[in-house]
Design a protein around this motif. Structure first.
Motif, PDB file in Angstrom:
ATOM      1  N   LEU A 278      50.518  45.301  42.504  1.00  0.00           N
ATOM      2  CA  LEU A 278      50.027  44.240  43.234  1.00  0.00           C
ATOM      3  C   LEU A 278      48.745  44.279  43.912  1.00  0.00           C
ATOM      4  CD1 LEU A 278      53.692  43.837  44.738  1.00  0.00           C
ATOM      5  CD2 LEU A 278      52.761  42.623  42.887  1.00  0.00           C
ATOM      6  N   ASP A 279      48.278  43.242  44.162  1.00  0.00           N
ATOM      7  CA  ASP A 279      47.070  43.276  45.102  1.00  0.00           C
ATOM      8  C   ASP A 279      45.956  44.173  44.780  1.00  0.00           C
ATOM      9  OD1 ASP A 279      48.503  41.226  46.796  1.00  0.00           O
ATOM     10  OD2 ASP A 279      49.657  42.675  47.759  1.00  0.00           O
ATOM     11  N   VAL A 280      45.625  44.184  43.593  1.00  0.00           N
ATOM     12  CA  VAL A 280      44.683  45.203  43.132  1.00  0.00           C
ATOM     13  C   VAL A 280      43.557  44.602  42.602  1.00  0.00           C
ATOM     14  CG1 VAL A 280      46.516  47.019  42.455  1.00  0.00           C
ATOM     15  CG2 VAL A 280      45.646  45.277  40.670  1.00  0.00           C
ATOM     16  N   LEU A 281      43.277  43.262  42.752  1.00  0.00           N
ATOM     17  CA  LEU A 281      42.102  42.396  42.424  1.00  0.00           C
ATOM     18  C   LEU A 281      41.817  41.413  43.290  1.00  0.00           C
ATOM     19  CD1 LEU A 281      42.934  41.571  38.414  1.00  0.00           C
ATOM     20  CD2 LEU A 281      41.499  43.452  39.464  1.00  0.00           C
ATOM     21  N   ASP A 282      40.464  41.200  43.312  1.00  0.00           N
ATOM     22  CA  ASP A 282      39.875  40.093  44.335  1.00  0.00           C
ATOM     23  C   ASP A 282      40.064  38.951  43.366  1.00  0.00           C
ATOM     24  OD1 ASP A 282      39.775  41.547  46.712  1.00  0.00           O
ATOM     25  OD2 ASP A 282      37.371  42.278  45.837  1.00  0.00           O
ATOM     26  N   VAL A 283      40.042  37.593  44.097  1.00  0.00           N
ATOM     27  CA  VAL A 283      40.087  36.356  43.210  1.00  0.00           C
ATOM     28  C   VAL A 283      38.909  36.151  42.233  1.00  0.00           C
ATOM     29  CG1 VAL A 283      42.068  35.432  44.651  1.00  0.00           C
ATOM     30  CG2 VAL A 283      39.434  35.164  45.166  1.00  0.00           C
ATOM     31  N   THR A 284      37.679  36.960  42.696  1.00  0.00           N
ATOM     32  CA  THR A 284      36.634  36.831  42.012  1.00  0.00           C
ATOM     33  C   THR A 284      36.406  37.532  40.749  1.00  0.00           C
ATOM     34  OG1 THR A 284      35.577  38.402  43.247  1.00  0.00           O
ATOM     35  CG2 THR A 284      35.229  36.122  44.071  1.00  0.00           C
ATOM     36  N   GLU A 285      37.411  38.399  40.517  1.00  0.00           N
ATOM     37  CA  GLU A 285      37.680  39.401  39.466  1.00  0.00           C
ATOM     38  C   GLU A 285      38.397  38.731  38.290  1.00  0.00           C
ATOM     39  OE1 GLU A 285      37.769  43.888  40.457  1.00  0.00           O
ATOM     40  OE2 GLU A 285      38.652  42.989  42.345  1.00  0.00           O
ATOM     41  N   THR A 286      38.092  39.202  37.086  1.00  0.00           N
ATOM     42  CA  THR A 286      38.722  38.586  35.987  1.00  0.00           C
ATOM     43  C   THR A 286      39.832  39.606  35.536  1.00  0.00           C
ATOM     44  OG1 THR A 286      36.857  37.751  35.032  1.00  0.00           O
ATOM     45  CG2 THR A 286      38.513  37.979  33.517  1.00  0.00           C
ATOM     46  N   ALA A 287      41.076  39.000  35.436  1.00  0.00           N
ATOM     47  CA  ALA A 287      42.139  39.817  35.194  1.00  0.00           C
ATOM     48  C   ALA A 287      42.296  39.901  33.472  1.00  0.00           C
ATOM     49  CB  ALA A 287      43.586  39.368  35.552  1.00  0.00           C
ATOM     50  N   THR A 288      42.034  41.062  33.203  1.00  0.00           N
ATOM     51  CA  THR A 288      42.370  41.481  31.693  1.00  0.00           C
ATOM     52  C   THR A 288      43.593  42.285  31.280  1.00  0.00           C
ATOM     53  OG1 THR A 288      41.126  43.430  31.618  1.00  0.00           O
ATOM     54  CG2 THR A 288      39.827  41.292  31.783  1.00  0.00           C
ATOM     55  N   VAL A 289      43.992  42.156  29.954  1.00  0.00           N
ATOM     56  CA  VAL A 289      45.251  42.669  29.395  1.00  0.00           C
ATOM     57  C   VAL A 289      44.730  44.212  29.431  1.00  0.00           C
ATOM     58  CG1 VAL A 289      46.828  43.173  27.594  1.00  0.00           C
ATOM     59  CG2 VAL A 289      46.087  40.687  28.429  1.00  0.00           C
ATOM     60  N   ALA A 290      43.467  44.399  28.848  1.00  0.00           N
ATOM     61  CA  ALA A 290      43.057  45.927  28.799  1.00  0.00           C
ATOM     62  C   ALA A 290      42.978  46.665  30.065  1.00  0.00           C
ATOM     63  CB  ALA A 290      41.743  45.925  28.039  1.00  0.00           C
ATOM     64  N   ARG A 291      42.427  46.105  31.126  1.00  0.00           N
ATOM     65  CA  ARG A 291      42.353  46.665  32.226  1.00  0.00           C
ATOM     66  C   ARG A 291      43.969  47.128  32.877  1.00  0.00           C
ATOM     67  NH1 ARG A 291      43.514  47.471  37.498  1.00  0.00           N
ATOM     68  NH2 ARG A 291      45.060  45.792  37.031  1.00  0.00           N
ATOM     69  N   TYR A 292      44.521  46.060  32.867  1.00  0.00           N
ATOM     70  CA  TYR A 292      46.090  45.977  33.423  1.00  0.00           C
ATOM     71  C   TYR A 292      46.672  47.665  32.492  1.00  0.00           C
ATOM     72  CZ  TYR A 292      51.000  45.779  33.836  1.00  0.00           C
ATOM     73  OH  TYR A 292      52.292  46.201  34.087  1.00  0.00           O
ATOM     74  N   GLN A 293      46.668  47.339  31.144  1.00  0.00           N
ATOM     75  CA  GLN A 293      47.109  48.382  30.216  1.00  0.00           C
ATOM     76  C   GLN A 293      47.046  49.645  30.786  1.00  0.00           C
ATOM     77  OE1 GLN A 293      45.620  49.547  26.374  1.00  0.00           O
ATOM     78  NE2 GLN A 293      47.444  48.655  25.644  1.00  0.00           N
ATOM     79  N   GLY A 294      45.622  50.000  30.983  1.00  0.00           N
ATOM     80  CA  GLY A 294      45.219  51.354  31.314  1.00  0.00           C
ATOM     81  C   GLY A 294      45.883  51.939  32.663  1.00  0.00           C
ATOM     82  N   ALA A 295      45.687  50.854  33.485  1.00  0.00           N
ATOM     83  CA  ALA A 295      46.152  51.267  34.996  1.00  0.00           C
ATOM     84  C   ALA A 295      47.661  51.401  35.274  1.00  0.00           C
ATOM     85  CB  ALA A 295      45.646  50.138  35.973  1.00  0.00           C
ATOM     86  N   ALA A 296      48.414  50.593  34.542  1.00  0.00           N
ATOM     87  CA  ALA A 296      49.823  50.287  34.559  1.00  0.00           C
ATOM     88  C   ALA A 296      50.597  51.522  33.905  1.00  0.00           C
ATOM     89  CB  ALA A 296      50.424  49.346  34.173  1.00  0.00           C
ATOM     90  N   ARG A 297      49.761  51.992  32.520  1.00  0.00           N
ATOM     91  CA  ARG A 297      50.211  53.160  32.035  1.00  0.00           C
ATOM     92  C   ARG A 297      50.118  54.518  32.849  1.00  0.00           C
ATOM     93  NH1 ARG A 297      48.196  52.884  25.765  1.00  0.00           N
ATOM     94  NH2 ARG A 297      49.735  51.042  24.989  1.00  0.00           N
ATOM     95  N   THR A 298      48.982  54.619  33.522  1.00  0.00           N
ATOM     96  CA  THR A 298      48.737  55.704  34.205  1.00  0.00           C
ATOM     97  C   THR A 298      49.714  55.767  35.565  1.00  0.00           C
ATOM     98  OG1 THR A 298      46.404  55.630  34.141  1.00  0.00           O
ATOM     99  CG2 THR A 298      47.046  56.659  36.304  1.00  0.00           C
ATOM    100  N   ASP A 299      50.131  54.512  36.238  1.00  0.00           N
ATOM    101  CA  ASP A 299      51.317  54.596  37.326  1.00  0.00           C
ATOM    102  C   ASP A 299      52.605  54.865  36.570  1.00  0.00           C
ATOM    103  OD1 ASP A 299      49.580  53.473  39.279  1.00  0.00           O
ATOM    104  OD2 ASP A 299      49.834  51.474  38.581  1.00  0.00           O
TER     105      ASP A 299
END
Length: 331
Positions: free
Chosen positions: A77-98
């Protein structure tokens, strides 16, 4: 749907710890159930809603306010600024780490949200095709010159299945699908794993749904509440933080409609109605997507004793004999 009957005590000490995913259509009550499960199973929540990753996008995404999170840790939650692009690939890596850090600590990850590709990327063995900067730049130039509808028609010729699943207005995903087809020579969907394999970490996947008329009523009331509770003011504040310059954030349901109203394309009453109809249309897509997955256990979100019914399933799925199938307020 599975009937929400009966009860089950919390998992016994020594049982296998595996994540619980609470997914399903928007507006069904996933966040409340996830909080209940996190309390019962000593868990931490991992968000899997794409737009809840954005700082400041709170009202329009129905993000659980910090003071209502019951002291439970929330991740992604609250890990991106609205100017950044949300991508599945970024999420996948970060969430798997979590998830793996939570498991290593002996706690239970409670994965909650309804973003379809994000869910599949996290729970399945999904390796993303490489990108080609030259191909991407050329396609983005064609998008700017010819418009998204032209590229969507081209996609319908080379990959009809991808075209049917990607909105004709979603230029970013249309470009990505065409890029993958050109690079790999295979359909865009070929990069996704087939449904049916055991989910990663032997996750128990719970999906909530409600009767269509009842859910439509909830969506109507939720939309009305968002506009009453300051969605328009939230969008104005985010514009000052670069919302219009973003790629994914300004296309979120509710935010896109309010931006159009602020730009004079329609009035706020129309923005509110379009937000409701857009959300309802998205729910239909979510249902269609999730119903293809036989690993999902469906529950009626309005049934009594929902938490106990889900706990009974989790107790079975997490038994020692079962086969494999941020900081600390931001750890």
């Amino acid at each position: 749907m599975t009937s929400a009957q009966g009860s089950s005590p919390p998992r016994s000490v020594g049982a296998v710890v595996a994540p619980i995913a609470v997914i399903g259509p928007t507006g069904t009550g996933k966040s409340e159930l996830a909080l209940d499960l996190a309390q019962r199973y000593d868990g931490e929540i991992v968000n899997i809603d794409a737009m809840q990753q954005y700082r400041g996008m709170d009202v329009g995404t129905a993000k659980v306010p910090r003071d209502m999170r019951r002291g439970i840790l929330h991740h992604q939650l609250d890990v991106l600024d609205v100017t950044e692009t949300a991508t599945v690939a970024r999420y996948q890596g970060a969430a798997r780490t979590d998830v793996e850090a939570i498991l290593a600590a002996g706690r239970r990850p409670i994965i909650v949200g309804g973003s379809m590709l994000y869910i599949q990327s996290l729970l399945d063995d999904w390796t993303f095709p490489a990108t080609d900067p030259e191909v991407r730049a050329r396609l983005e130039g064609e998008l700017a010159a010819d418009g998204v509808e032209s590229l969507h028609r081209r996609l319908a010729v080379v990959d009809p299945a991808a075209a049917s699943s990607i909105l004709a207005s979603d230029g970013r995903r249309v470009v990505r699908a065409l890029e993958v087809v050109e690079i790999t020579g295979k359909p865009f969907a070929a990069s996704a794993p087939p449904i049916g394999r055991a989910p990663r970490w032997s996750t128990t996947i719970i999906a909530l749904d409600r009767d269509t008329d009842a859910l439509d009523d909830r969506l109507r009331r939720r939309t009305d509440a968002m506009f009453a509770d300051g969605l328009v003011e939230e969008v104005r504040a985010l514009v000052d933080r670069g919302l219009r310059e973003g790629t994914t954030a300004p296309r979120a349901i509710g935010y896109a409609q309010v931006l159009d109203a602020l730009d004079g394309r329609h009035d706020l009453d129309t923005a509110q109605e379009l937000t409701f109809t857009g959300t309802r249309r998205y729910v239909r897509r979510q249902r269609s997507w999730f119903r293809r997955d036989p690993r999902i256990h469906w529950f009626d979100a309005g049934a009594p004793s929902l938490l106990d019914a889900v706990s009974a399933l989790v107790g079975t799925a997490s038994s020692p004999d079962a086969p494999p199938a941020a900081d600390r307020q931001g750890r």
